[in-house]
Design a protein around this motif. Structure first.
Motif, mmCIF file in Angstrom:
data_model
loop_
_atom_site.group_PDB
_atom_site.id
_atom_site.type_symbol
_atom_site.label_atom_id
_atom_site.label_comp_id
_atom_site.label_asym_id
_atom_site.label_seq_id
_atom_site.Cartn_x
_atom_site.Cartn_y
_atom_site.Cartn_z
ATOM 1 N N SER A 20 0.842 -1.196 0.000
ATOM 2 C CA SER A 20 0.000 0.000 0.000
ATOM 3 C C SER A 20 0.880 1.251 0.000
ATOM 4 N N PRO A 21 0.840 2.028 -1.095
ATOM 5 C CA PRO A 21 1.718 3.195 -1.173
ATOM 6 C C PRO A 21 1.226 4.331 -0.284
ATOM 7 N N SER A 22 2.141 5.041 0.304
ATOM 8 C CA SER A 22 1.749 6.193 1.119
ATOM 9 C C SER A 22 2.900 7.176 1.219
ATOM 10 N N PHE B 171 -0.066 15.193 7.870
ATOM 11 C CA PHE B 171 -0.696 15.203 6.549
ATOM 12 C C PHE B 171 -0.473 13.850 5.892
ATOM 13 N N ARG B 172 -1.299 13.539 4.900
ATOM 14 C CA ARG B 172 -1.145 12.299 4.133
ATOM 15 C C ARG B 172 -1.726 12.505 2.742
ATOM 16 N N PHE B 173 -0.965 12.064 1.749
ATOM 17 C CA PHE B 173 -1.459 12.103 0.374
ATOM 18 C C PHE B 173 -2.220 10.824 0.056
ATOM 19 N N LYS B 174 -3.244 10.952 -0.771
ATOM 20 C CA LYS B 174 -4.084 9.814 -1.144
ATOM 21 C C LYS B 174 -3.872 9.374 -2.595
ATOM 22 N N HIS B 175 -3.438 10.299 -3.443
ATOM 23 C CA HIS B 175 -3.316 9.997 -4.879
ATOM 24 C C HIS B 175 -1.841 10.041 -5.273
ATOM 25 N N LEU B 176 -1.281 8.869 -5.538
ATOM 26 C CA LEU B 176 0.139 8.745 -5.837
ATOM 27 C C LEU B 176 0.344 8.089 -7.193
ATOM 28 N N PRO B 177 1.507 8.275 -7.794
ATOM 29 C CA PRO B 177 1.785 7.610 -9.069
ATOM 30 C C PRO B 177 1.683 6.094 -8.911
ATOM 31 N N THR B 178 1.156 5.442 -9.922
ATOM 32 C CA THR B 178 0.959 3.989 -9.863
ATOM 33 C C THR B 178 1.963 3.218 -10.706
ATOM 34 N N GLY B 179 2.829 3.920 -11.443
ATOM 35 C CA GLY B 179 3.822 3.244 -12.271
ATOM 36 C C GLY B 179 4.857 2.518 -11.428
ATOM 37 N N LYS B 180 5.469 1.507 -12.013
ATOM 38 C CA LYS B 180 6.446 0.703 -11.289
ATOM 39 C C LYS B 180 7.836 1.333 -11.288
ATOM 40 N N GLU B 181 8.118 2.257 -12.200
ATOM 41 C CA GLU B 181 9.425 2.897 -12.266
ATOM 42 C C GLU B 181 9.546 3.981 -11.195
ATOM 43 N N MET C 32 10.928 20.172 -1.524
ATOM 44 C CA MET C 32 12.030 19.219 -1.511
ATOM 45 C C MET C 32 11.744 18.113 -2.518
ATOM 46 N N PRO C 33 12.687 17.820 -3.401
ATOM 47 C CA PRO C 33 12.515 16.691 -4.322
ATOM 48 C C PRO C 33 12.752 15.358 -3.597
ATOM 49 N N ILE C 34 11.947 14.360 -3.949
ATOM 50 C CA ILE C 34 12.156 12.998 -3.465
ATOM 51 C C ILE C 34 11.907 12.049 -4.632
ATOM 52 N N VAL C 35 12.413 10.831 -4.493
ATOM 53 C CA VAL C 35 12.110 9.797 -5.483
ATOM 54 C C VAL C 35 11.164 8.795 -4.832
ATOM 55 N N TYR C 36 10.033 8.581 -5.500
ATOM 56 C CA TYR C 36 9.002 7.673 -4.985
ATOM 57 C C TYR C 36 9.019 6.384 -5.779
ATOM 58 N N GLN C 37 9.087 5.247 -5.067
ATOM 59 C CA GLN C 37 8.988 3.926 -5.667
ATOM 60 C C GLN C 37 7.695 3.291 -5.188
ATOM 61 N N PHE C 38 6.848 2.872 -6.123
ATOM 62 C CA PHE C 38 5.548 2.320 -5.753
ATOM 63 C C PHE C 38 5.702 1.199 -4.730
ATOM 64 N N GLY C 39 4.900 1.293 -3.679
ATOM 65 C CA GLY C 39 4.913 0.265 -2.650
ATOM 66 C C GLY C 39 5.818 0.567 -1.476
ATOM 67 N N GLU C 40 6.657 1.592 -1.591
ATOM 68 C CA GLU C 40 7.560 1.949 -0.503
ATOM 69 C C GLU C 40 7.008 3.168 0.235
#
Length: 393
Positions: free
Chosen positions: A23-25, A71-81, A110-118
């Protein structure tokens, strides 16, 4: 309920664990907000140019900061990359995609890198968002981004913080340019040293959020060459390399300077290659109205010309002038009429500038005896040392 009874208990545990771990968050807590008057935005840059740029990234979610700072975001990228995102905090009602770049201490994103599922959990201070930004158990790529943030902050404090240059004064304008370049070098060294694409590209954009690489074009080319070897199909690498094509940049170190026809102060029209010094040539871009240029004429170029002209130094000056009388008067007053002077007398619209793709003065190119650029944009003591070292060999 009937269906659940048919599923063995151990499968329910596995399904539950899988749902939790995938579950991504992205969530966090922001300190220093006295009341619910702030919103955090999740921004996704679509192109290389969008990174660290105000108003260009796409807002994919927003979250009002609660009274406890959470705070919490609900809509995140769904791609695997892996995806580069930017978190930006704003007073509620202010444009979400506005990014503050002038002062790292006050930067609101602040820039971050998001990996789906992490899952990602952050903490930060409201008024020092970028500088105080922390991640719980950051990935290696996010560790690199945090390290880059620290390098940026330290370089800013070292070279730019609380500096107030009187830029109308020639010496102070050059001092400011030198300080900005030292700040940029810290970021460029990071980009050159990292093998992580996204952190390198963020560093590249932080070098100039205004997308102006006129003073550091070689860095742009080097980054294109570096990433073109390892990730040539990445769309942002392609965009970077498009920006670093020769027609988009000034003449580079290592290039042969264009053999341009120059309208001389003497009314002759001569080819640059016919004017080269036997050992070294300074192609100097200046103007009568440019205070640092005038100081450079008197304090640096006159002594160098007097000392080394007979040994093979030549100076070819190109003036951004529209008033011939003002040009000649300034050259005479500074002693700059001793060396070769050229101008199309078309001011900032000069054909010469367009051919070498330069917009900012003072500027110079130092050429060897074959007309190849060995270094450029050296001024003051650095230029003096360079010339002296070449004639002492």
């Amino acid at each position: 309920m009937h269906l659940l009874k048919k599923i063995p208990a151990f499968l329910l545990v596995i399904l539950s664990f899988t749902a939790c771990t995938t579950s991504p968050s992205i969530s966090g807590k922001i300190e220093g907000i006295e009341k619910e008057n702030a919103t955090v935005y999740l921004i996704q840059p679509a192109t290389f140019q969008d990174v660290a740029a105000s108003y260009l990234g796409k807002i994919i979610d927003s979250a009002i900061v609660k009274s406890d700072g959470s705070f919490r975001f609900k809509h995140l990228p769904t791609g695997k990359e892996p995806t580069l995102l930017e978190l930006a905090v704003q007073p509620t009602g202010k444009t979400g995609s506005y990014l503050e770049n002038d002062n790292p201490k006050e930067a609101n994103y602040m820039p971050i890198v998001y990996q789906f599922g992490e899952p990602i959990h952050i903490t930060a201070k409201y008024n020092e968002f970028q500088q105080s930004f922390k991640l719980d158990q950051p990935s290696e790529i996010n560790k690199a981004l945090l390290a880059l943030r620290d390098i940026k902050s330290t370089a800013y404090q070292t070279y730019l913080a609380e500096k107030k240059w009187q830029v109308e004064e020639g010496d102070e304008l050059m001092a400011k340019e030198h300080a900005v370049l030292q700040y940029q070098k810290a970021l460029m060294e990071f980009a050159d040293g990292t093998m992580q694409l996204f952190p390198a590209l963020v560093a590249l954009r932080w070098v100039s959020p205004e997308k102006d690489y006129e003073r550091v074009p070689e860095f742009l080319v080097d980054q294109c060459n570096k990433w073109n070897k390892t990730q040539p199909d990445h769309p942002w690498v392609k965009q970077l390399c498009k920006k670093s094509e020769p027609e988009n940049l000034p003449v580079l170190i290592g290039d042969e300077f264009p053999n341009i026809q120059l309208p001389m102060m003497t009314k002759d029209t001569l080819l640059l290659n016919d004017l080269l010094g036997k050992k070294l040539t300074i192609v100097d871009l200046w103007a009568s109205w440019c205070a640092p240029c005038r100081i450079e004429n008197r304090k640096v170029l006159v002594p160098l010309y007097n000392e080394y002209h007979e040994q093979g130094l030549e100076i070819v000056a190109y003036a951004l002038e529209s008033d011939e009388a003002a040009w000649k008067a300034a050259a005479t007053r500074d002693g700059a009429d001793r060396w070769l002077q050229a101008s199309d007398l078309q001011g900032d619209d000069a054909p010469f500038l367009k051919k070498i793709r330069v917009r900012t003065i003072p500027a110079n190119f130092i050429l060897d005896s074959n007309g190849v650029v060995i270094v450029k944009n050296l001024h003051g003591e650095e230029l003096t040392n360079l010339v002296e070292s070449n004639f002492e060999k």
